[in-house]
Motif scaffolding. Structure first.
Motif, mmCIF file in Angstrom:
data_model
loop_
_atom_site.group_PDB
_atom_site.id
_atom_site.type_symbol
_atom_site.label_atom_id
_atom_site.label_comp_id
_atom_site.label_asym_id
_atom_site.label_seq_id
_atom_site.Cartn_x
_atom_site.Cartn_y
_atom_site.Cartn_z
ATOM 1 N N GLY A 14 0.796 -1.216 0.000
ATOM 2 C CA GLY A 14 0.000 0.000 0.000
ATOM 3 C C GLY A 14 0.833 1.273 0.000
ATOM 4 O O GLY A 14 0.484 2.256 -0.653
ATOM 5 N N ASN A 92 -5.626 8.515 -5.514
ATOM 6 C CA ASN A 92 -6.928 7.924 -5.227
ATOM 7 C C ASN A 92 -7.692 7.548 -6.490
ATOM 8 O O ASN A 92 -8.687 6.814 -6.415
ATOM 9 C CB ASN A 92 -7.779 8.890 -4.400
ATOM 10 N N VAL A 95 -4.689 4.389 -8.481
ATOM 11 C CA VAL A 95 -4.583 3.063 -7.863
ATOM 12 C C VAL A 95 -5.798 2.178 -8.139
ATOM 13 O O VAL A 95 -5.636 1.003 -8.486
ATOM 14 C CB VAL A 95 -4.331 3.184 -6.341
ATOM 15 N N PRO A 96 -7.043 2.689 -8.007
ATOM 16 C CA PRO A 96 -8.196 1.828 -8.314
ATOM 17 C C PRO A 96 -8.193 1.310 -9.749
ATOM 18 O O PRO A 96 -8.569 0.163 -10.008
ATOM 19 C CB PRO A 96 -9.396 2.750 -8.070
ATOM 20 N N LYS A 99 -5.748 -1.475 -10.003
ATOM 21 C CA LYS A 99 -6.282 -2.682 -9.379
ATOM 22 C C LYS A 99 -7.300 -3.380 -10.274
ATOM 23 O O LYS A 99 -7.612 -4.559 -10.094
ATOM 24 C CB LYS A 99 -6.947 -2.339 -8.038
ATOM 25 N N THR A 132 -14.619 1.342 -9.355
ATOM 26 C CA THR A 132 -13.555 2.105 -10.017
ATOM 27 C C THR A 132 -14.108 3.312 -10.748
ATOM 28 O O THR A 132 -13.552 4.413 -10.679
ATOM 29 C CB THR A 132 -12.792 1.207 -11.006
ATOM 30 N N LYS A 247 -4.735 -8.096 -0.986
ATOM 31 C CA LYS A 247 -5.456 -7.291 -1.979
ATOM 32 C C LYS A 247 -6.027 -6.010 -1.377
ATOM 33 O O LYS A 247 -6.310 -5.052 -2.109
ATOM 34 C CB LYS A 247 -6.586 -8.114 -2.604
ATOM 35 N N ILE A 250 -5.084 -1.500 -1.108
ATOM 36 C CA ILE A 250 -5.649 -0.256 -1.635
ATOM 37 C C ILE A 250 -6.131 0.631 -0.486
ATOM 38 O O ILE A 250 -6.060 1.864 -0.559
ATOM 39 C CB ILE A 250 -6.809 -0.539 -2.629
ATOM 40 N N THR A 253 -3.159 2.519 0.843
ATOM 41 C CA THR A 253 -2.781 3.597 -0.071
ATOM 42 C C THR A 253 -3.699 4.798 0.075
ATOM 43 O O THR A 253 -3.244 5.951 0.150
ATOM 44 C CB THR A 253 -2.822 3.098 -1.530
ATOM 45 N N LEU A 273 -14.985 2.853 -3.289
ATOM 46 C CA LEU A 273 -13.933 2.093 -2.605
ATOM 47 C C LEU A 273 -14.523 0.865 -1.914
ATOM 48 O O LEU A 273 -13.954 -0.224 -1.972
ATOM 49 C CB LEU A 273 -13.222 2.981 -1.582
#
Length: 285
Positions: A14, A92, A95-96, A99, A132, A247, A250, A253, A273
């Motif tokens: 993270g 923010n 990162v999503p 992923k 996302t 996992k 996130i 982070t 999120l």
């Protein structure tokens, strides 16, 4: 103890993005990736020696080497795009999207390899995708000064990351996972420095601020530490619990981005999120 290692894996994974962002405020993202990869390579080979898998390198077939190289190239392209997206975009949001590579991987595996998608996985895919989209949707009052370049790089990062997994599924057989990672990282290192040389950025190495060089190195160390903790957790604990914990990096982070960069989540992004987290957990059922 394995729970502590699993949490450590998620924590270090993270903060990797946070440390990387701190290291590329003035430093070119391609140069930063090349330097960071050196640190990651050291850790990946450390893992090889820890599990004593170096002796199996002679057993790797030509066919597998081809896909190791393709996987390494995809990994390198993903890292280069990810660093660029982090440099010019909001963590923010970046990162999503990164992923989301898990979604692309499962879809490609279904289309190309005929792997079935269970009902729970499908619901998880929908949750991650919807989450996302909610997280990257900008506020009406928010003005993006740098356009959508970050979005393109973030999407490419996810695409190349998913291709890395697909190449692994198709052709990387009979290779101990840690050795495969070390070999792939070596390919990434060569690729990263070739990009630096081709673009004529090698002179920028000397111009890296000392503070940013420290953060770049720390991001590589964080990646390596995450791998070591993840391996130890899998060795001692059940994968069905270790993987979901990892996992959830996130969340780490997002939390650090709030305190370090003061990047706040809107209510819509917060709901997104939660959907990503729920979708990730459903994927493992």
């Amino acid at each position: 103890m394995w729970i502590i290692y699993a949490i450590g894996s998620a924590f270090f994974a993270g903060i990797t993005a946070i440390l990387a962002k701190c290291g590329i405020k003035k430093t070119d993202s391609d140069v930063a990736t090349a330097i960071r990869t050196i640190v990651v390579l050291i850790f990946s080979w450390l893992m090889v020696f820890l599990v004593h898998s170096l002796s199996t390198i002679s057993q790797i077939s030509f066919h597998t080497w081809i896909f190791l190289i393709l996987s390494g190239l995809s990994t390198g392209a993903s890292w280069l795009c990810y660093f660029k997206a982090l440099q010019i975009g909001n963590i923010n949001k970046v990162v999503p999207i990164d992923k989301c590579s898990i979604v692309l991987t499962i879809l490609l595996a279904f289309l190309l390899l005929g792997e079935p998608v269970s009902l729970w996985k499908f619901i998880g895919l929908v949750g991650i995708t919807a989450g996302t989209l909610l997280m990257i949707q900008k506020k009406e009052e928010e003005q993006e000064e740098k356009g959508k370049a970050w979005l393109i790089y973030a999407v490419l990062s996810a695409v190349f990351a998913s291709l890395t997994s697909i190449f692994g599924k198709i052709g990387i057989v009979g290779v101990e996972s840690n050795l495969g990672t070390a070999l792939r990282t070596g390919i990434v290192l060569v690729m990263a420095w070739l990009i630096v040389l081709i673009k004529g950025k090698q002179k920028l190495v000397k111009e890296i601020p000392q503070k940013e060089l420290i953060f770049i190195s720390l991001s590589g160390i964080a990646t390596g530490a995450s791998w070591l903790c993840y391996y130890k957790a899998l060795q001692d604990g059940p994968a069905s619990v270790v993987v979901p914990i990892d996992k959830l990096s996130i969340l780490v982070t997002i939390l650090f981005s709030y305190f370090v960069f003061h990047e706040k989540l809107s209510k819509k992004a917060m709901f997104g999120l939660l959907l990503i987290v729920a979708g990730t957990l459903l994927m493992l059922i």
